[in-house]
Design a protein around this motif. Structure first.
Motif, mmCIF file in Angstrom:
data_model
loop_
_atom_site.group_PDB
_atom_site.id
_atom_site.type_symbol
_atom_site.label_atom_id
_atom_site.label_comp_id
_atom_site.label_asym_id
_atom_site.label_seq_id
_atom_site.Cartn_x
_atom_site.Cartn_y
_atom_site.Cartn_z
ATOM 1 N N THR A 24 0.852 -1.252 0.064
ATOM 2 C CA THR A 24 0.057 -0.156 -0.007
ATOM 3 C C THR A 24 0.862 1.315 0.037
ATOM 4 O OG1 THR A 24 -1.691 -1.250 1.179
ATOM 5 C CG2 THR A 24 -1.865 1.184 1.104
ATOM 6 N N ARG A 28 1.113 3.950 -2.916
ATOM 7 C CA ARG A 28 0.885 5.475 -2.681
ATOM 8 C C ARG A 28 2.006 6.176 -3.116
ATOM 9 N NH1 ARG A 28 -0.983 5.201 2.667
ATOM 10 N NH2 ARG A 28 -2.972 4.696 1.601
ATOM 11 N N TYR A 31 1.861 6.273 -6.848
ATOM 12 C CA TYR A 31 0.776 7.030 -7.468
ATOM 13 C C TYR A 31 1.134 8.646 -7.409
ATOM 14 C CZ TYR A 31 -3.471 9.287 -8.225
ATOM 15 O OH TYR A 31 -4.443 10.168 -8.902
ATOM 16 N N ALA A 181 -1.692 11.278 -2.618
ATOM 17 C CA ALA A 181 -1.272 9.756 -2.861
ATOM 18 C C ALA A 181 -2.569 8.848 -2.949
ATOM 19 C CB ALA A 181 -0.337 9.207 -1.977
ATOM 20 N N GLU A 182 -3.660 9.430 -2.394
ATOM 21 C CA GLU A 182 -4.798 8.734 -2.323
ATOM 22 C C GLU A 182 -5.620 8.425 -3.591
ATOM 23 O OE1 GLU A 182 -7.304 10.343 0.592
ATOM 24 O OE2 GLU A 182 -5.917 10.193 2.194
#
Length: 185
Positions: A24, A28, A31, A181-182
């Motif tokens: 994750t 993140r 991204y 980053a979400e």
């Protein structure tokens, strides 16, 4: 699931658990650098694949730092390769929205402003302020001097502050870059 190459080499204990624990955060980071979900997932997968080959050396030392460096350098080197693919161009129609969408609009505006930064500025700003890494660590990840990191971060923040689409108070709030980053908007 086992990770064995054709030669039968096993990366050692702990790699599976490390991937599960760090997926994750790595996705993140990817991204935040690419600003694209598919590219981020590809970047994260490619980075874990590169880490797998060096797991026996790095696994006992500092796999987080090594992985972060792999993600950053892979992103920066990938930007050097020119690829012109599909780019959506259609403008979405205006729809009435409620006042609760303001935070999402701010995150989207920040994402778009970050996309206008150079890859090194984006990496420096995100790693320095969202990941809260020291300048020395960011310099090592990007592969430049601490002074260059300061320059990239300073110019990147100046460009973001000068962006008319952003609220000038955006950067005064704690965790201003956390939503970048979400990828939800």
């Amino acid at each position: 699931m086992t990770y064995q190459s054709v030669s039968g080499r096993d990366p050692g204990d702990g790699f599976d658990a490390f991937v599960r624990a760090r997926w994750t955060a790595t996705a993140r980071l990817a991204y935040a650098l690419t600003l694209d979900h598919q590219k981020a997932e590809d970047l994260a997968q490619e980075s874990f694949a590169k880490l797998w080959f060096h797991w026996k050396k790095v696994g006992a030392e500092n796999p987080d730092g090594y992985l972060r460096r792999v993600v950053t350098t892979t992103f920066l080197s990938g930007r050097r390769r020119r690829w012109i693919g599909e780019r959506p161009t259609a403008v979405l129609p205006d729809h009435p929205v409620g006042p609760e969408t303001g935070r999402i609009d701010d995150q989207q505006a920040l994402r778009q402003a970050m996309a206008r930064l150079s890859p090194r500025q984006r990496a420096a700003v995100y790693l320095r302020y969202a990941e809260d890494l020291p300048e020395q660590v960011v310099a090592e990840l990007i592969g430049c001097s601490v002074g260059t990191v300061k320059t990239h971060a300073s110019r990147g923040l100046a460009a973001l502050r000068g962006d008319n689409a952003l609220d000038p108070n955006t950067f005064d709030e704690p965790g201003a870059f956390a939503g970048i980053a979400e990828g939800r908007a």
